[in-house]
Design a protein around this motif. Structure first.
Motif, short mmCIF file in Angstrom:
data_model
loop_
_atom_site.label_atom_id
_atom_site.label_comp_id
_atom_site.label_asym_id
_atom_site.label_seq_id
_atom_site.Cartn_x
_atom_site.Cartn_y
_atom_site.Cartn_z
N ALA A 123 1.01 -0.96 0.04
CA ALA A 123 0.41 -0.23 -0.02
C ALA A 123 0.72 1.51 -0.02
O ALA A 123 0.50 1.98 -0.82
N ALA A 124 2.00 1.28 0.61
CA ALA A 124 3.01 2.91 0.36
C ALA A 124 3.83 2.17 -0.86
O ALA A 124 4.93 3.16 -0.96
N GLY A 125 3.62 1.69 -1.57
CA GLY A 125 4.47 1.05 -3.18
C GLY A 125 5.30 0.65 -3.28
O GLY A 125 6.36 0.60 -3.96
N GLY A 126 5.43 -0.55 -2.15
CA GLY A 126 6.79 -0.95 -2.38
C GLY A 126 6.45 -2.65 -2.91
O GLY A 126 5.68 -2.99 -2.86
N ARG A 127 7.64 -3.31 -2.94
CA ARG A 127 7.11 -4.40 -3.69
C ARG A 127 7.68 -5.51 -3.15
O ARG A 127 9.05 -5.53 -2.41
N SER B 292 15.67 -1.79 14.80
CA SER B 292 15.60 -0.75 13.92
C SER B 292 14.48 -0.67 12.33
O SER B 292 14.46 -2.29 12.00
N LEU B 293 15.07 0.05 11.71
CA LEU B 293 14.23 0.48 10.36
C LEU B 293 15.08 0.21 9.27
O LEU B 293 16.28 0.81 9.20
N VAL B 294 14.43 -0.60 8.13
CA VAL B 294 14.93 -0.15 6.50
C VAL B 294 14.42 -0.02 5.33
O VAL B 294 12.97 -0.28 5.27
N PRO B 295 15.06 1.35 5.09
CA PRO B 295 13.97 1.77 3.72
C PRO B 295 13.49 0.56 2.98
O PRO B 295 14.78 0.16 2.64
N SER B 296 12.26 0.35 2.58
CA SER B 296 12.23 -1.25 1.52
C SER B 296 11.53 -0.99 0.30
O SER B 296 10.06 -1.68 0.48
N ASP B 297 11.61 -0.24 -0.34
CA ASP B 297 11.49 0.13 -1.75
C ASP B 297 10.85 -0.99 -2.06
O ASP B 297 9.73 -1.50 -2.87
N LEU B 298 11.87 -2.03 -2.40
CA LEU B 298 11.78 -3.24 -3.15
C LEU B 298 12.70 -4.13 -2.24
O LEU B 298 13.48 -4.25 -2.20
N VAL B 299 11.58 -5.64 -2.14
CA VAL B 299 12.07 -6.27 -1.00
C VAL B 299 12.64 -8.00 -1.64
O VAL B 299 11.35 -8.46 -2.90
N VAL B 300 13.57 -8.80 -2.30
CA VAL B 300 13.33 -9.29 -2.73
C VAL B 300 14.23 -10.75 -2.40
O VAL B 300 15.47 -10.71 -1.46
#
Length: 491
Positions: free
Chosen positions: A149-153, A326-334
């Motif tokens: 929903a936040a634009g990630g895949r 901790s948080l890691v920015p995650s636009d694309l998760v493979v």
């Protein structure tokens, strides 16, 4: 016989070629539009290359092209398989873009009803060669819907086929095996950030140990295999694990020490736990060229010994929350997190008869089930020499169908398979791919298959394989010898 083969990767094509040599009518069903299995254009991720050098990763009767680099690309391997189809005229046997949706034994169990493309046909025998890497596994993460929903895949490594999808994105690669590191090296060239989240670190083998010695002289020989304890060791292996154990341990420690220095693992904080000998527990990973260099330069960040607990949105962007908070920015998760070994085209009754109480495939020689007639498996013996292993299994199948060798009584086979599975469970700590992973004992598996047929290589050739990388071409006459035997026994 009329024989159906499911899958057109190395195992399926090798099996089709061998069985056609014995005058069987073979039909190969493949759901992809091309041959190749894991090397298909529908599954190749950017940066995919072989772990083997081209000299060891081939069928016995067709070397890889001379103009290929030492470690061929995924595209080149797929082209090699197309060359194999052309060389041995297998195209008429192939039905590409045709997925088998159901395979059921006939009422009297004298054959199979195979449904593919909406059409059901009858076959005398069925060979399952769909591969043990057929269905990628994505962990059941919490918050995937929030990520999207936040634009990630989120997608498996085999679903990541366009490097352009990573341009300017924050990429998270889950895993630390070869495919994870391959993907990370590629995305690091175009992504805003690339973070590898590794639940645990694995020891990896340099392609050239110390920058000089090709690893094939270490692990792609019988000596390299003998460094690890087998369930039924040879006399020389008993020496290596007995009076010669000091030499064996020194070799393993030496490689571990060189790899640590070569890639500056202590300085990077990336020294795995355990010892280099642990590579035998599941699979051997080859170092991806450029991976540790990219870590050193800061283009890849490795978060070790942690997992993703959930995905969430922060400041309008998708993030992965790790176990330490901790948080890691995650636009694309493979997700390079392995595969499931599945046979979805079988009904529950057949699946139950194929496996033990733990869900492991119970196959004699990784080929023959105990309780399902007219069925064999090819390629369910993942090894360093997968093309050769699958091809020799196909020769075993051809001999079995022709009645040219005998198998032990079923109760004896059950005991043998049960003992092997228990040993695999202990040795790999459960990471044996439902009983289908024979790494690093590739040549032991081939020896057992060919010893059953009385077609193993001579002592001189096997002795050379102790010191030199195994050449699949050494086995090019095995199939021919079996055909000669069949002609001699024909009425």
């Amino acid at each position: 016989m009329r024989i159906a083969v499911i899958g057109a990767g190395f195992a399926g094509l090798g099996t089709a070629k061998v069985l056609r040599d014995f005058d069987h009518d073979v039909v190969v069903f493949e759901k992809a539009p091309d041959v190749g299995g894991v090397w298909s254009a529908t599954r190749r991720y950017p940066g995919l290359r072989t772990q083997n050098d081209k000299g060891t990763y081939a069928f016995s009767e067709l070397p890889m092209p001379r103009d290929y680099p030492e470690w061929p690309t995924g595209e080149q391997v797929q082209r090699y398989l197309e060359l194999y189809v052309e060389r041995f005229a297998l195209a008429p046997s192939l039905r590409l873009s045709t997925e088998v949706t159901r395979a059921a034994p006939l009422a009297d169990e004298t054959g199979w009803a195979v449904t593919a493309g909406g059409v059901t046909e009858h076959f005398d025998h069925l060979v399952v060669a769909n591969g043990i890497f057929s269905e990628p596994f994505i962990p059941p993460f919490k918050g995937v819907e929030v990520l999207e929903a936040a634009g990630g895949r989120i997608l498996p490594a085999s679903g990541f086929r366009e490097l352009g999808d990573a341009v300017g994105r924050h990429v998270v690669v889950v895993g630390y095996g070869k495919s994870a590191c391959d993907v990370a090296v590629e995305t690091a060239t175009v992504a805003a950030t690339t973070t590898v989240v590794a639940r645990g670190l694995l020891w990896k083998t340099p392609r050239r140990i110390g920058g000089l010695v090709n690893y094939k002289f270490l692990l792609l020989t019988r000596l390299g295999e003998g460094m690890f304890r087998y369930i039924a060791p040879t006399a020389l292996e008993r020496f290596l694990h007995g009076r010669g154990d000091g030499f064996r341990r020194a070799m393993i420690r030496g490689v571990q020490s060189v790899a640590s220095r070569q890639y500056r693992l202590p300085a990077l904080g990336l020294v795995p736990g355990g010892t280099f000998e642990d590579i035998a527990r599941s699979t051997v990973g080859l170092v991806t060229e450029g991976f540790f260099e990219a870590v050193t330069e800061g283009r890849i960040k490795v978060v070790r010994d942690l997992t993703i607990t959930r995905f969430l949105e922060k400041d309008g962007a998708p993030h992965a929350e790790l176990a330490d908070g901790s948080l890691v920015p995650s636009d694309l998760v493979v997700c390079a997190t392995g595969f499931r070994q599945r046979v979805p085209f079988f009904d529950e009754d057949v699946r139950r008869r194929l496996t033990d109480e733990r869900g492991n495939f119970a196959l004699y020689r990784h080929i023959l089930p105990h309780d399902v007639p007219n069925l064999t498996f090819a390629g369910y013996n993942s090894s360093f020499f997968s093309p050769l292993s699958a091809e020799m299994s196909a020769v075993w199948i051809a001999s079995h169908l022709a009645g040219l060798h005998t198998v032990p009584p079923v109760e004896e086979r059950r005991r043998a398979v049960s003992e092997r599975l228990a040993w695999m469970e202990e040795r790999t700590r459960g990471h044996h791919a439902r009983g289908t992973n024979v790494i690093p004992f590739s040549m032991h598996n081939i020896d057992e298959v060919l010893d059953d047929l009385g077609l193993n290589l001579g002592a001189t050739t096997k002795a050379l394989q102790w010191l030199l990388p195994v050449d699949p071409g050494d086995y090019r006459r095995v199939n021919t010898k079996l055909r000669h035997r069949l002609r001699r026994t024909a009425p």
